[in-house]
Each structure stands twice: as structure tokens, then as C-alpha cells.
Design a protein around this motif. Sequence first.
Motif, PDB file in Angstrom:
ATOM      1  N   LEU A  82       0.827  -1.209   0.000  1.00 16.32           N
ATOM      2  CA  LEU A  82       0.000   0.000   0.000  1.00 16.32           C
ATOM      3  C   LEU A  82       0.862   1.259   0.000  1.00 16.32           C
ATOM      4  O   LEU A  82       0.537   2.250  -0.657  1.00 16.32           O
ATOM      5  N   ARG A  83       1.985   1.215   0.701  1.00 18.33           N
ATOM      6  CA  ARG A  83       2.916   2.356   0.699  1.00 18.33           C
ATOM      7  C   ARG A  83       3.501   2.552  -0.699  1.00 18.33           C
ATOM      8  O   ARG A  83       3.613   3.661  -1.192  1.00 18.33           O
ATOM      9  N   VAL A  84       3.886   1.455  -1.353  1.00 16.80           N
ATOM     10  CA  VAL A  84       4.418   1.540  -2.720  1.00 16.80           C
ATOM     11  C   VAL A  84       3.357   2.118  -3.653  1.00 16.80           C
ATOM     12  O   VAL A  84       3.644   3.003  -4.468  1.00 16.80           O
ATOM     13  N   ALA A  85       2.118   1.643  -3.527  1.00 16.42           N
ATOM     14  CA  ALA A  85       1.041   2.148  -4.389  1.00 16.42           C
ATOM     15  C   ALA A  85       0.808   3.636  -4.162  1.00 16.42           C
ATOM     16  O   ALA A  85       0.649   4.400  -5.125  1.00 16.42           O
ATOM     17  N   ALA A  86       0.813   4.061  -2.912  1.00 20.45           N
ATOM     18  CA  ALA A  86       0.609   5.483  -2.611  1.00 20.45           C
ATOM     19  C   ALA A  86       1.758   6.307  -3.182  1.00 20.45           C
ATOM     20  O   ALA A  86       1.546   7.355  -3.798  1.00 20.45           O
ATOM     21  N   SER A  87       2.978   5.824  -3.005  1.00 21.08           N
ATOM     22  CA  SER A  87       4.142   6.547  -3.502  1.00 21.08           C
ATOM     23  C   SER A  87       4.101   6.677  -5.020  1.00 21.08           C
ATOM     24  O   SER A  87       4.297   7.758  -5.569  1.00 21.08           O
ATOM     25  N   ARG A  88       3.826   5.581  -5.685  1.00 23.71           N
ATOM     26  CA  ARG A  88       3.803   5.608  -7.157  1.00 23.71           C
ATOM     27  C   ARG A  88       2.624   6.415  -7.671  1.00 23.71           C
ATOM     28  O   ARG A  88       2.735   7.086  -8.695  1.00 23.71           O
ATOM     29  N   GLY A  89       1.519   6.388  -6.964  1.00 24.36           N
ATOM     30  CA  GLY A  89       0.379   7.214  -7.353  1.00 24.36           C
ATOM     31  C   GLY A  89       0.706   8.693  -7.268  1.00 24.36           C
ATOM     32  O   GLY A  89       0.368   9.476  -8.156  1.00 24.36           O
ATOM     33  N   HIS A  90       1.401   9.080  -6.207  1.00 25.14           N
ATOM     34  CA  HIS A  90       1.813  10.479  -6.063  1.00 25.14           C
ATOM     35  C   HIS A  90       2.819  10.863  -7.135  1.00 25.14           C
ATOM     36  O   HIS A  90       2.783  11.965  -7.662  1.00 25.14           O
ATOM     37  N   LEU A  91       3.730   9.934  -7.468  1.00 30.20           N
ATOM     38  CA  LEU A  91       4.709  10.222  -8.522  1.00 30.20           C
ATOM     39  C   LEU A  91       4.019  10.424  -9.857  1.00 30.20           C
ATOM     40  O   LEU A  91       4.374  11.314 -10.631  1.00 30.20           O
ATOM     41  N   LEU A  92       3.014   9.599 -10.143  1.00 33.58           N
ATOM     42  CA  LEU A  92       2.277   9.747 -11.403  1.00 33.58           C
ATOM     43  C   LEU A  92       1.539  11.070 -11.440  1.00 33.58           C
ATOM     44  O   LEU A  92       1.557  11.769 -12.455  1.00 33.58           O
ATOM     45  N   ALA A  93       0.899  11.428 -10.336  1.00 38.70           N
ATOM     46  CA  ALA A  93       0.147  12.675 -10.278  1.00 38.70           C
ATOM     47  C   ALA A  93       1.091  13.881 -10.406  1.00 38.70           C
ATOM     48  O   ALA A  93       0.764  14.872 -11.062  1.00 38.70           O
ATOM     49  N   ALA A  94       2.271  13.783  -9.810  1.00 41.24           N
ATOM     50  CA  ALA A  94       3.227  14.893  -9.878  1.00 41.24           C
ATOM     51  C   ALA A  94       3.788  15.049 -11.281  1.00 41.24           C
ATOM     52  O   ALA A  94       4.170  16.157 -11.676  1.00 41.24           O
ATOM     53  N   GLY A  95       3.801  13.972 -12.044  1.00 38.56           N
ATOM     54  CA  GLY A  95       4.348  14.029 -13.392  1.00 38.56           C
ATOM     55  C   GLY A  95       3.351  14.516 -14.441  1.00 38.56           C
ATOM     56  O   GLY A  95       3.731  14.788 -15.572  1.00 38.56           O
ATOM     57  N   GLU A  96       2.081  14.645 -14.063  1.00 36.45           N
ATOM     58  CA  GLU A  96       1.069  15.095 -15.014  1.00 36.45           C
ATOM     59  C   GLU A  96       1.201  16.583 -15.252  1.00 36.45           C
ATOM     60  O   GLU A  96       1.496  17.353 -14.328  1.00 36.45           O
ATOM     61  N   PRO A  97       0.988  17.018 -16.489  1.00 43.91           N
ATOM     62  CA  PRO A  97       1.031  18.467 -16.773  1.00 43.91           C
ATOM     63  C   PRO A  97      -0.068  19.197 -16.012  1.00 43.91           C
ATOM     64  O   PRO A  97      -1.149  18.646 -15.783  1.00 43.91           O
ATOM     65  N   GLN A  98       0.239  20.397 -15.554  1.00 49.50           N
ATOM     66  CA  GLN A  98      -0.745  21.194 -14.821  1.00 49.50           C
ATOM     67  C   GLN A  98      -1.897  21.586 -15.734  1.00 49.50           C
ATOM     68  O   GLN A  98      -1.735  21.750 -16.939  1.00 49.50           O
TER      69      GLN A  98
END
Length: 100
Positions: A82-98
Amino acid sequence: MTTPNKLRLLPWTGPEGKPCYLSTDDRGGYMSRLADNIEAVQLGTATDLLEQALEVLGEQDTNPAEVQRLARELTRALRDVLRVAASRGHLLAAGEPQGL
């Protein structure tokens, strides 16, 4: 400097069990690679435990102590996944264009 929404949740906790974060724009840096490797180990451990659980639960004469040990290990593995999923989810969201 990385903005707060670009902090990476690391796959380990601090001494008091609090989450640890990495603030960097370099996804190929030493700490990022270390976190990637630890996440890979955690996911591999979860996969192995799932296979063990399927075997243990499929046996007719399963020892209750073995089931309890397996439940503890599965709980730890689920926390890690669950920690890995949360981390990777945040990384994906941070990589999306504003603006999306």
C-alpha cells in the motif's frame, strides 16, 4: 527545489514510525534508485507470501500457528504494498502536466 506535492513517499519509515519523504527532481539519483530497489523487493516478498498463503490455506491440516505467522507476514507485506502504491500514485500525479 521540489514543491510539496512532488515529495516522494519512501518505502520505509523513520524511527518513530513516521513516513519519510524524498525531495528531489532527480528520479535517477541514488536515493530514488535505492527506494526503487527496496520497493521491488517489497513487491517480490508480497508475491512470494501470496503463493505461500495459497498453499497453506489449501492444506487440510494447517497448523493454526502457521496461519497466524502467515497472517502477520501478509499484514506487513500489505502495508508495504500500500505504501508503494501510494508513492507511485503520487509520482504519477506529480508528473502530469498542470491544468488537466
